[in-house]
Design an enzyme around this catalytic site. Structure first.
Site, PDB file in Angstrom:
ATOM      1  N   ILE A 163      79.356  30.722  61.110  1.00 12.50           N
ATOM      2  CA  ILE A 163      80.529  31.575  61.345  1.00 12.50           C
ATOM      3  C   ILE A 163      80.133  32.895  62.001  1.00 12.50           C
ATOM      4  O   ILE A 163      80.895  33.851  61.998  1.00 12.50           O
ATOM      5  CB  ILE A 163      81.307  31.802  60.033  1.00 12.50           C
ATOM      6  CG1 ILE A 163      80.479  32.577  59.000  1.00 12.50           C
ATOM      7  CG2 ILE A 163      81.750  30.457  59.453  1.00 12.50           C
ATOM      8  CD1 ILE A 163      81.272  32.964  57.752  1.00 12.50           C
ATOM      9  N   GLY A 164      78.926  32.891  62.564  1.00 13.42           N
ATOM     10  CA  GLY A 164      78.440  34.092  63.233  1.00 13.42           C
ATOM     11  C   GLY A 164      77.270  34.719  62.498  1.00 13.42           C
ATOM     12  O   GLY A 164      76.745  35.751  62.894  1.00 13.42           O
TER      13      GLY A 164
ATOM     14  N   GLY B 115      74.290  33.309  61.905  1.00 14.43           N
ATOM     15  CA  GLY B 115      72.964  32.842  62.302  1.00 14.43           C
ATOM     16  C   GLY B 115      72.524  31.626  61.508  1.00 14.43           C
ATOM     17  O   GLY B 115      71.353  31.241  61.544  1.00 14.43           O
TER      18      GLY B 115
ATOM     19  N   GLY C 111      74.956  37.100  53.251  1.00  9.28           N
ATOM     20  CA  GLY C 111      76.120  37.487  54.062  1.00  9.28           C
ATOM     21  C   GLY C 111      77.001  38.526  53.412  1.00  9.28           C
ATOM     22  O   GLY C 111      77.389  39.505  54.037  1.00  9.28           O
ATOM     23  N   GLU C 112      77.337  38.324  52.161  1.00 13.72           N
ATOM     24  CA  GLU C 112      78.302  39.207  51.521  1.00 13.72           C
ATOM     25  C   GLU C 112      77.712  40.477  50.890  1.00 13.72           C
ATOM     26  O   GLU C 112      78.288  41.550  50.987  1.00 13.72           O
ATOM     27  CB  GLU C 112      79.080  38.419  50.448  1.00 13.72           C
ATOM     28  CG  GLU C 112      79.985  37.356  51.032  1.00 13.72           C
ATOM     29  CD  GLU C 112      80.452  36.356  49.979  1.00 13.72           C
ATOM     30  OE1 GLU C 112      79.595  35.696  49.365  1.00 13.72           O
ATOM     31  OE2 GLU C 112      81.663  36.242  49.757  1.00 13.72           O
TER      32      GLU C 112
ATOM     33  N   GLY D 152      71.686  33.519  49.699  1.00 20.34           N
ATOM     34  CA  GLY D 152      72.531  34.044  50.772  1.00 20.34           C
ATOM     35  C   GLY D 152      72.531  35.558  50.817  1.00 20.34           C
ATOM     36  O   GLY D 152      72.328  36.219  49.805  1.00 20.34           O
TER      37      GLY D 152
ATOM     38  N   SER E  56      78.494  33.224  50.598  1.00 20.74           N
ATOM     39  CA  SER E  56      77.124  33.358  51.131  1.00 20.74           C
ATOM     40  C   SER E  56      76.292  32.122  50.811  1.00 20.74           C
ATOM     41  O   SER E  56      75.115  32.199  50.485  1.00 20.74           O
ATOM     42  CB  SER E  56      76.434  34.608  50.552  1.00 20.74           C
ATOM     43  OG  SER E  56      77.190  35.753  50.794  1.00 20.74           O
TER      44      SER E  56
ATOM     45  N   ALA F 263      65.384  30.523  49.154  1.00 24.00           N
ATOM     46  CA  ALA F 263      66.240  31.472  49.874  1.00 24.00           C
ATOM     47  C   ALA F 263      67.627  31.511  49.247  1.00 24.00           C
ATOM     48  O   ALA F 263      68.171  30.478  48.855  1.00 24.00           O
ATOM     49  CB  ALA F 263      66.358  31.078  51.345  1.00 24.00           C
TER      50      ALA F 263
END
Lengths: 165, 776, 336
Positions: free
Chosen positions: B494-495, B497, B726-727, B724, B536, B722
């Site tokens: 969603i952008g 990566g 993102g958030e 997330g 995420s 790993a």
């Protein structure tokens, strides 16, 4: 003239001439995206509030959403699709990849066009001039810091390429 | 092959609805801190970079099909009204129009938890009433103007306060309470407050923020016979497929959803919205492809927002800083409908971020006649952190303790909700360490010579229940006869990566250079099921599935190599595109060369996401330090520097993680300083549903942002270590900024954003009455 | 946007003739298109739906040049904000205008927007701009901002409308004593900006007195006394790219250590660019000091009548006035 009169217009985009018959109310942005299928230029706000539709017209970065296509008859238009020479990317494009200067990519064409217009007019911009060149391009993902780095790298690359010639 | 078994569903993890869960544990050993990884951990540029910088990346709005029509939706101009009649006759006759739909000519399709596709009652300015498809966007707009609607205007509410009044107009027949209020309690909060030496109390308000993803919601719909293809701007292609199939009463295999690139989502595109079905119905009626894109106004009125909240917070602590009670009463506005998706759990962080025996949270959502809320990047936690982390700052000041020391004193070593250890219990501590060292926390802030400008520093921490990943999630890999690999998933980038980070995991496990991988996602017809890209979760969900598939293919490759080389499998390994022989470097052979021996056969495998550990809790943590300057005459806040540290487990691609972090913090700066939906409460109209007066940060608003990487693999969390990212980076930014503003000028802002209006009004109020409290 | 016809006349007379066709029964018959940056946003929102758009951007007779004469500067109506920002004569003679242009909008919009259009742009008031709201300025009965979300609105109550004028250059030009030259069917006339801008009234629901058949030909800035200093300061809710919460333009001529002449204009505080004459009187003849400057700032805002949510603009505007005056009266002023 009736309400749906179409007018003949010739758009000169990326070095090619496109004769079109279009309604006066069609913006340059819609003409690019729909009549010419050049979809690299994005529509986000359609009101001059975001910068995603930035293209270069007669050497100046402008918003394609606030220009009528009929008003661009015979003006020299460059869009994101016109920057790469064959497979060789424009230094600004190359620098954007190297510095991860985009995330979703939706504002990217506009950011690149603003910096391209800057470097065309001013091959040796200061950091402040680079920043000012993209003050009219919002990035919702927040890639700004990398966009500035990419702008500086592109200027360096362009200078280097000029020195090599 | 994966060990697959089925057991009754234990937890709420993953997706709802099923009674049993499938457990596919392929026994992949997690990479740990000592694993020598070649591809993972490197800053490869985004795989789609070239497409994006050349304008060739094809977004849903860029689809151009033969005969394609363009759709527009007629939306309610009233915040609450009954529709007596709709007349579409003139619109149908308008030039270039091929389809017009409204309640009268489409099936009744249930929508949201409380409504239908075209409801006879509209409940917000922007609610969908009818739609038109025409040969151009302009012609569709012309036709829209010709639809005649007879409305009976109804009384309405737009704020939480109004909605909660006993005599308030009802948004829905059942009243204005949206869903069941939730209460959580542990220990004895009253006693906890009673035994406290210091109690801080505050009423906080967070604004309604608008996602403003640059690509608006929208799709292109096209039918071939009974099969529908949707190019949709979505974070969840499989959820869209399932929901659209259900709503249109179609089998799932007749719906294909494609999404290669997306111009941002930030949570708002994690559910199927009405545009999907409206475009499909218009396309069916017209017999031509239809593209339906929301304009910016519609995007900001009716396609999601971060719910505004009111939070009444009490913290109690002993003189030494030990928390004795955390109490929070939370009210949030769901808007006119409950949309589903990732919940806005405002209560969560009050319950988990700090060790505290006595905690109570009460959370009530109300309906208002405004746009429906939907998850927005760390939903709930961003709102809660603004209140909790300012209250912690107040508490530190009341106790004369350093704000970081106060937090360290109340460090939660375990998950207090389930009394389970964290997979990486030191994650938050490492974040504290990294961020304070890098920032130079505790060093005196030099004040500028100009006494009008005051500098301050602020700190805030966060935890987040997302970033964990979860089953199900699948991957398919085919090793081609030349030694390259096609890696196929059904997930979304969603952008963020994700495409690149996931490909790195596959390449690493396969032992191939990244350049020898082709990575596929975003098409329900060609990839296996993948869950929504929210929470995420994408890297942590699909990464382990990729490792499982790759490990399987690699094992097959080694068997082939073993035969070809006449060497036992035990001595063979694959690295950087070569099969290596233990103890005999001379005999290494290219993967492609091995594969040529069996050409045109290929090697294939599938991989599944193993379950998360049952006896441990996975969580992501972080902390931020801010330095800023306040101009006490003009109210201008200039953020000078933000340092941020996050436990996101192993960092797969440092450059891309940095981008996520810096981007999240940048959105946090907007949430703190300038982003706020403004609704006229008398008219029920959003006044700034645009990018002109809804102020997202510009390039000039962004300070120096430094990501102090933690980067410790969370090997107990999943096989890649790993989590997330993102958030999380957005969560602590606004409270850290508000705390720094207090540090600078001694005024506490309990309502955001900190605009000039709020800052100057507070400064003027202090002039008048000496108070250090800002009203909203 | 509703459909319209498009004309590109060759002469100003021909353009005016097309405008002249307007009559009361067909109020939206024609509109002039230059930069288009405001007009197209109005048309996209269906706030304005002219049947004919008259493109004057390529009109050879209409100037896109800046000329310096003994009387002062003449700025052609088609000069863009970028030109104003970058022109060395504007920068040195009337820096307030160059600064105002540079602080307006974005590089792209400044490349497109003309100074003529900039003076004629309509308010950004969010009630006015919302198609579904029939506010007073659009012919309705009352102004919803008065009792509504008026944090961006006017401090000076001089019209039924409390929208503020959005132009930065207009504020600067007012402080620079500029005038506009208009041409219409009846010929040419020149109006000082102070007369060109007028708060909207029941009979004239627009911010200027320009006639239906008129267009702006040029802007004249009279030559100021040598050594006149000017500046423009602007406060926004972002660092860049927002309309002014408040803007201040000041032009000061010092005679020795006294202020011989002062002109002060405020933006973002009234439906028109707002001249602060009482503050000018405080300054004229005075020796600059923090006290005099503070008095001038108080005086400039003395008659402000804040609405429910815009009181913050008073200390904000005062601070900008003090800063502008402090800067202009500093002994070490650049170029002084």
């Amino acid at each position: 003239m009736g309400p749906h009169t179409h007018l003949p217009v010739t758009l000169s985009v990326n070095g090619s001439r496109f004769p079109l018959l279009i309604e006066p109310r069609r913006t340059l942005l819609d003409a690019l995206r729909h009549d010419l299928a050049l979809t690299g230029t994005k529509k986000v706000c359609d009101a001059g509030d975001c910068g995603a539709c930035t293209v270069i017209v007669d050497g100046r970065a402008v918003y394609a959403c606030l220009l009528l296509a009929v008003d661009c008859d015979d003006r020299d238009i460059t869009t994101i699709e016109g920057l790469a020479k064959g497979n060789a990317l424009d230094p600004v494009q190359e620098a954007f990849i190297q510095h991860d200067a985009f995330q979703c990519g939706f504002c990217t064409s506009g950011q690149i066009m603003s910096l391209r217009a800057l470097l065309d007019a001013n091959p040796e911009p200061s950091d402040d001039q680079i920043l000012r060149a993209v003050t009219g391009n919002l990035c919702r993902c927040g890639a700004y810091l990398n966009i500035l780095k990419a702008g500086r790298l592109a200027a360096d690359m362009q200078r280097q390429a000029a020195a090599d010639v | 092959m994966a060990k697959l078994h089925i057991e009754p569903k234990q937890s709420e993890e993953g997706e709802d609805g099923a009674e049993f869960q499938v457990v596919e544990d392929e026994g992949i050993l997690a990479w740990d801190a000592d694993s020598e990884l070649l591809v993972v951990g490197q800053s490869y540029p985004r795989l789609e970079g070239r497409e994006k910088v050349t304008g060739r990346a094809r977004y849903s709005s860029d689809v151009r099909l033969p005969g394609q029509l363009y759709a527009r939706v007629l939306r309610s101009p009233y915040p609450h009204a009954r529709i007596r009649n709709i007349d579409i006759t003139k619109a149908e006759q308008s030039p270039g129009v091929h389809a017009v739909i409204c309640a009268a000519n489409v099936p009744r399709i249930a929508w949201y938890e409380e409504s239908v596709l075209f409801d006879a009652t509209v409940r917000l300015v922007g609610d969908e009433i009818a739609a038109v498809a025409a040969e151009s966007d302009e012609l569709a707009q012309d036709a829209l103007r010709l639809i005649e609607v007879d409305y009976e205007s109804l009384p309405f509410v737009t704020t939480i306060e109004e909605a909660l009044r006993p005599d308030a107009p009802k948004v829905h027949d059942g009243g204005n309470i949206a869903g069941e209020p939730t209460t959580y309690e542990r220990g004895d909060p009253e006693s906890g407050l009673h035994e406290a030496d210091v109690v801080v109390t505050g009423d906080f308000e967070t604004p309604c923020a608008l996602h403003n993803a640059f690509e608006s919601h929208g799709c292109t719909a096209s039918w071939e016979g009974d099969s529908l293809t949707l190019w949709d701007s979505t974070q969840a292609i499989f959820v869209v497929r399932q929901q659209v199939a259900e709503k249109l009463k179609m089998p799932e295999h007749r719906v294909r959803v494609i999404k290669q690139h997306m111009g941002g989502g930030f949570g708002a595109k994690q559910i199927p919205w009405k545009h999907d079905v409206i475009a499909a119905l218009l396309s069916k009626q017209a017999g031509r492809p239809v593209q339906l894109l929301l304009d910016r106004e519609a995007e900001n009125m009716a396609a999601g927002n971060r719910n505004p909240t009111r939070q009444h917070v009490q913290l109690g602590a002993k003189r030494d800083g030990t928390l004795t009670a955390i109490v929070a009463r939370i009210e949030q506005s769901a808007g006119a409908y409950r949309t589903g998706g990732e919940a806005s759990n405002v209560s969560g962080t009050y319950q988990t971020l700090y060790r505290c025996p006595n905690v109570r949270t009460e959370q009530t959502a109300v309906y208002t006649n405004t746009g429906p809320a939907v998850a927005f990047r760390a939903p709930g936690h961003v709102e809660a952190a603004f209140a909790l982390e300012q209250a912690m700052d107040e508490l530190a000041r009341a106790l004369d303790l350093d704000p970081v020391a106060l937090r360290r004193r109340n460090y939660a070593e375990v998950d207090q909700l389930e009394d389970k250890p964290f997979t990486l219990p030191e994650g938050l501590r490492l974040s504290y360490d990294r961020v304070t060292e890098t920032f130079g926390w505790g060093e005196r802030t030099a004040q500028p010579a100009d006494s009008v400008k005051r500098r301050g520093v602020g700190f805030a921490a966060h935890d987040w229940s997302g970033g964990t990943g979860h089953p199900p999630g699948y991957a398919w890999i085919e090793l081609n006869s030349d030694g390259t690999a096609d890696v196929v998933t059904g997930t979304q980038d969603i952008g963020t990566g994700a495409r690149t980070g996931l490909a790195q995991v596959a390449a690493e496990e396969l032992g191939l250079p990244l350049a020898n991988i082709a990575f596929q996602l975003g098409d329900t017809a060609t990839g296996p099921y993948s869950p929504v890209s929210s929470g995420s979760a994408t890297q942590a969900t699909i990464g382990p599935a990729l490792r499982a598939a790759a490990a399987d293919v690699k094992a097959q490759l080694l068997e082939v190599a073993s035969v070809v080389l006449e060497i036992g499998v035990g001595r063979l390994s694959v690295r950087d595109g070569r099969v290596l022989v233990d103890g005999d470097t001379e005999r290494a052979i290219a993967v492609g060369e091995v594969m040529q021996k069996i050409a045109p056969h290929t090697l294939q495998a599938r991989g599944a996401r193993a379950p998360n550990p049952a006896d441990m809790t996975i969580r992501t943590f972080g902390a931020q330090c801010v330095e800023l300057e306040v101009d006490t005459e003009t109210g201008e806040i200039t953020v000078l520097r933000i340092v941020t540290a996050h436990d996101c487990g192993r960092i797969i691609n440092p450059a891309l993680v940095d981008s996520q972090v810096v981007g999240g913090v940048t959105q946090g700066v907007g949430f703190a300083l300038s982003e706020e939906r403004i609704v006229d409460t008398r008219l029920g109209i959003v006044l700034n549903a645009n990018l002109e007066e809804y102020h997202v940060p510009t390039v000039a608003d962004v300070p120096v942002i430094e990501h102090a990487r933690v980067g410790v693999p969370d090997s107990a969390a999943n096989s890649t270590g790993a989590k997330g990212i993102g958030e999380p980076p957005l969560i602590p930014t606004a409270p850290a900024i508000a705390n720094a503003v207090f540090d600078a000028i001694g005024i506490r802002f309990r309502a955001g954003p900190l605009t000039r209006q709020r800052v100057l009004a507070a400064l003027a109020a202090r002039e008048t009455n000496g108070s250090g409290e800002a009203d909203s | 946007m509703k459909p319209f016809d498009f004309a590109r006349p060759d002469t100003i007379a021909a353009a005016v003739a097309l405008l002249d066709g307007r009559d009361a029964s067909r109020p939206n018959r024609s509109a002039l298109l230059a930069g288009g940056t405001d007009l197209l946003t109005l048309m996209k929102a269906d706030l304005y739906a002219p049947e004919l758009l008259i493109d004057i951007k390529r009109l050879a007779e209409l100037d896109n040049r800046i000329e310096e004469t003994a009387e002062g500067l003449t700025i052609g109506a088609l000069v863009t904000l970028s030109q104003l920002e970058d022109d060395p004569r504007i920068q040195s003679l009337v820096p307030a205008l160059a600064e105002a242009a540079a602080l307006a909008a974005t590089p792209q919009l400044r490349h497109m927007a003309t100074i003529g259009g900039n003076l004629l742009q309509r308010p950004r008031c969010w009630y006015f701009r919302k198609p579904g709201i029939h506010c007073w300025l659009k012919g309705g009965d009352d102004c919803p901002a008065r009792q509504g979300e008026n944090q961006l609105h006017a401090l000076f109550d001089v019209s039924p409308c409390v929208a503020v004028h959005p132009s930065d250059p207009a504020t600067a030009l007012l402080a620079l004593a500029a005038s506009v030259r208009l041409r219409g069917a009846a010929g040419e006339r020149e109006l000082p900006l102070a007369a060109f801008f007028a708060p909207p009234t029941d009979e004239r629901r627009q911010e200027t007195v320009i006639g239906n058949d008129e267009l702006i030909v040029s802007i004249q800035i009279p030559a100021a006394a040598p050594g006149t200093r000017s500046t423009y300061l602007k406060a926004m809710n972002r660092k860049v790219w927002a309309f002014a919460l408040a803007g201040v333009a000041a032009a000061i001529h010092m005679d020795g250590n006294r202020i011989a002449q002062a002109r002060l204009a405020l933006g973002g505080v009234a439906p028109v660019p707002w001249r602060a004459e009482s503050a000018e009187q405080v300054l004229t003849g005075a020796e600059p000091s923090p006290e005099i400057i503070a008095r001038a700032a108080e005086s400039a805002l003395a008659s402000a009548e804040p609405l429910a949510h815009n009181g913050y603009k008073i200390p904000l505007a005062k601070a900008l006035v003090r800063r502008a005056l402090t800067r202009l009266t500093a002994p070490a002023f650049p170029g002084a």
